[in-house]
Design an enzyme around this catalytic site. Structure first.
Site, short mmCIF file in Angstrom:
data_model
loop_
_atom_site.label_atom_id
_atom_site.label_comp_id
_atom_site.label_asym_id
_atom_site.label_seq_id
_atom_site.Cartn_x
_atom_site.Cartn_y
_atom_site.Cartn_z
N ASP A 90 0.81 -1.23 0.00
CA ASP A 90 0.00 0.00 0.00
C ASP A 90 0.84 1.27 0.00
O ASP A 90 0.40 2.31 0.48
CB ASP A 90 -0.96 0.03 1.20
CG ASP A 90 -1.88 -1.17 1.21
OD1 ASP A 90 -2.32 -1.55 0.12
OD2 ASP A 90 -2.13 -1.72 2.29
N GLN B 155 2.31 -5.82 -3.07
CA GLN B 155 2.71 -5.87 -1.64
C GLN B 155 4.06 -5.16 -1.44
O GLN B 155 4.37 -4.25 -2.20
CB GLN B 155 2.76 -7.32 -1.13
CG GLN B 155 1.38 -7.98 -1.02
CD GLN B 155 0.90 -8.61 -2.31
OE1 GLN B 155 1.66 -9.25 -3.01
NE2 GLN B 155 -0.36 -8.44 -2.63
N GLY C 163 -4.03 -4.32 -4.25
CA GLY C 163 -4.99 -3.29 -4.60
C GLY C 163 -4.23 -2.03 -4.95
O GLY C 163 -3.70 -1.36 -4.08
N HIS C 164 -4.09 -1.74 -6.23
CA HIS C 164 -3.36 -0.54 -6.67
C HIS C 164 -4.36 0.47 -7.20
O HIS C 164 -5.20 0.14 -8.01
CB HIS C 164 -2.34 -0.91 -7.77
CG HIS C 164 -1.29 -1.86 -7.28
ND1 HIS C 164 -0.40 -2.47 -8.12
CD2 HIS C 164 -1.00 -2.29 -6.04
CE1 HIS C 164 0.40 -3.25 -7.40
NE2 HIS C 164 0.06 -3.16 -6.14
N LYS D 203 2.28 2.11 -5.04
CA LYS D 203 2.98 1.60 -6.24
C LYS D 203 2.20 1.87 -7.51
O LYS D 203 2.78 2.13 -8.56
CB LYS D 203 3.23 0.10 -6.12
CG LYS D 203 4.23 -0.27 -5.05
CD LYS D 203 4.36 -1.78 -4.91
CE LYS D 203 3.09 -2.42 -4.39
NZ LYS D 203 2.76 -2.08 -3.00
P1 IMP Z 1 -2.51 -12.64 1.96
O1 IMP Z 1 -1.50 -12.17 1.00
O2 IMP Z 1 -3.92 -12.37 1.54
O3 IMP Z 1 -2.29 -14.08 2.35
O4 IMP Z 1 -2.33 -11.80 3.31
C1 IMP Z 1 -1.17 -11.92 4.12
C2 IMP Z 1 -0.82 -10.59 4.76
O5 IMP Z 1 -0.39 -9.69 3.75
C3 IMP Z 1 -1.96 -9.89 5.47
O6 IMP Z 1 -1.43 -9.16 6.55
C4 IMP Z 1 -2.49 -8.93 4.43
O7 IMP Z 1 -3.17 -7.84 5.00
C5 IMP Z 1 -1.20 -8.52 3.77
N1 IMP Z 1 -1.38 -8.10 2.37
C6 IMP Z 1 -1.59 -8.89 1.30
N2 IMP Z 1 -1.70 -8.15 0.17
C7 IMP Z 1 -1.54 -6.88 0.55
C8 IMP Z 1 -1.51 -5.66 -0.18
O8 IMP Z 1 -1.64 -5.60 -1.40
N3 IMP Z 1 -1.32 -4.53 0.55
C9 IMP Z 1 -1.12 -4.56 1.90
N4 IMP Z 1 -1.14 -5.69 2.61
C10 IMP Z 1 -1.34 -6.84 1.95
MG MG Z 2 -2.84 -1.71 -1.85
#
Ligand code: IMP
Ligand code: MG
Length: 424
Positions: free
Chosen positions: A13, A223, A40-41, A16
């Site tokens: 977040d 991420q 989520g971009h 990017k």
């Molecule tokens: P997962 O990737 O859905 O398995 O989530 C694992 C961890 O990564 C959790 O803490 C999510 O909130 C975090 N996470 C996954 N994708 C994102 C992202 O795009 N932005 C911020 N945090 C993320």
């Molecule tokens: Mg995001």
């Protein structure tokens, strides 16, 4: 421009999307290299908001876009996202290619993600529930289905039947959930297949040929480094490699193909989900700037945890990704502060720690150490060049660069495209 990687240098977040959108204007191809619909971009064009989960951000610039082999593809989410973009007049068809080696996120992955989080209870990771960990687990356990499997219907059916038998055992016996129906999943994926077939390709071959011809490729990470499965705050992390090296394995290009690596950071820090966050602010204070920074997850809508800039985590990200420069986003969110604390290092057992430790146990014993920088106390959203920035805002950026050990290339002072300052 040469080929570049844009990678998150905090906990995701960082903004990017905005930075990729900026550099994508000069690229020929934009390729996503890891993650899935957990990402989520967000990009604003004028007042119109575009949210990306699986589509590479370059689609907005009309570029050829690639979903690399390192991404886990949820066809349902992808087709939905494509429909949203097409309805807003953005052409996706004919501009998107998906690696045949990318793994598919299946309905049982999403069910298992939720069931597992529920079972963990207090110890949950706080995942996005997009089936990410179960899909990557299957990839590495060699029990996954790939995008290329969709091409051959008969063998897809056979593979799915065998895998589903096992997944249903898991759902029923371990998690006490209902079994899933083969016919329903197969029929659903047959529909997806019809729509995805024209996009399935050997994208590693395509990218390498394009690079041979001197084309410029922008590799888009999702991420951030501190969510990296190898170097992040394990197990409070995602299941892929957001660090720049992920671009090579996630698209099938050699490391020497990359000319430049740009890290993206917020001018402060945020995190969604569980896990350590040393510079986190108490919720009473976080709540007061959450609206201003738009700090709600673009995938899950969850309120993000907020805190001060932490140079210790970004230094680690800079090391892991070999950052050439850093783009700083959300600078305007700090406009009203009198003084801005920045964490320069941690104290651990009487010693100074400059680089984020790997062990959560060590981390639990660390204390963040701050220095305070003077705020600029004026709106900067209209600044368009470094000279337009108040002296204290420039000073803040200079200090971040010094602490990170990399120059600042961009400063973002608002959500719109034009609210971008080229620093170097
Ligand atoms: P997962 O990737 O859905 O398995 O989530 C694992 C961890 O990564 C959790 O803490 C999510 O909130 C975090 N996470 C996954 N994708 C994102 C992202 O795009 N932005 C911020 N945090 C993320
Ligand atoms: Mg995001």
């Amino acid at each position: 421009m040469g080929s570049m990687v844009v990678t998150g240098a905090q906990w995701g977040d960082e903004g990017k999307g905005r930075v990729v959108d900026w550099y994508a204007a000069q690229a020929d191809i934009v390729a996503r290299y890891q993650g899935g619909a957990n990402a989520g971009h967000t990009v604003f064009v004028g007042d119109e908001q575009f949210t990306f989960h699986l589509l590479p951000t370059g689609i907005l610039r009309g570029k050829l876009c690639v979903i690399g082999n390192g991404v886990v593809v949820d066809p349902e989410a992808l087709l939905e996202e494509m429909a949203v973009f097409e309805s807003k007049g953005v052409q996706v068809q004919g501009r998107l290619l998906i690696s045949e080696n990318a793994h598919l996120v299946m309905p049982y992955h999403k069910r298992l993600d939720a069931a597992h989080e529920k079972r963990l209870g207090e110890k949950r990771i706080g995942t996005t529930l997009r089936g990410i960990a179960p899909a990557y687990s299957d990839k590495y356990a060699r029990t996954g289905l790939r995008v290329g499997d969709l091409v051959r219907e008969k063998s897809f059916a056979e593979k799915l039947a065998a895998i589903l038998e096992f997944k249903n055992e898991l759902l029923k016996c371990l998690y006490g959930e209902e079994a899933m129906d083969f016919d329903q999943i197969f029929a659903q994926y047959r529909e997806y297949r019809e729509r995805l077939l024209p996009m399935i390709a050997d994208t590693a071959l395509l990218l390498n040929r394009a690079l041979d011809e001197g084309k410029q490729v922008l590799f888009e990470g999702a991420q951030g480094a501190l969510l990296d499965v190898d170097f992040g705050t394990y197990p409070f992390c995602t299941s892929s490699n957001p660090i720049a090296g992920g671009a090579c394995v996630g698209t099938g290009i050699g490391p020497r193909r990359i000319d430049r690596v740009i890290g993206v950071v917020k001018a402060y820090t945020s995190r969604v989900g569980q896990g350590p966050f040393l510079t986190e602010l108490p919720e009473e204070i976080a709540a007061t700037w959450r609206e201003r920074g738009g700090e709600f997850g673009s995938t899950t809508g969850r309120a993000r945890r907020l805190g001060w800039f932490d140079a210790v985590i970004v230094r680690k990200a800079a090391m892991l990704s070999g950052l050439d420069a850093v783009a700083v986003t959300h600078l305007d969110v700090l406009d009203e502060l009198d003084a801005i604390p920045v964490c320069t290092h941690y104290r651990h057992a009487g010693e100074t720690l400059d680089i984020f430790p790997n062990s959560l146990e060590v981390l639990a014993e660390c204390e963040p150490v701050y220095e305070e920088l003077p705020g600029w106390k004026q709106p900067i959203r209209d600044a368009r060049s470094p000279a337009d920035l108040p002296a204290n805002a420039r000073r803040y950026l200079d200090r971040l660069a010094e602490l990170i050990g990399a120059p600042i290339c961009l400063a973002l002072v608002g959500r719109r495209r034009d609210q971008t300052i080229v620093m170097s």
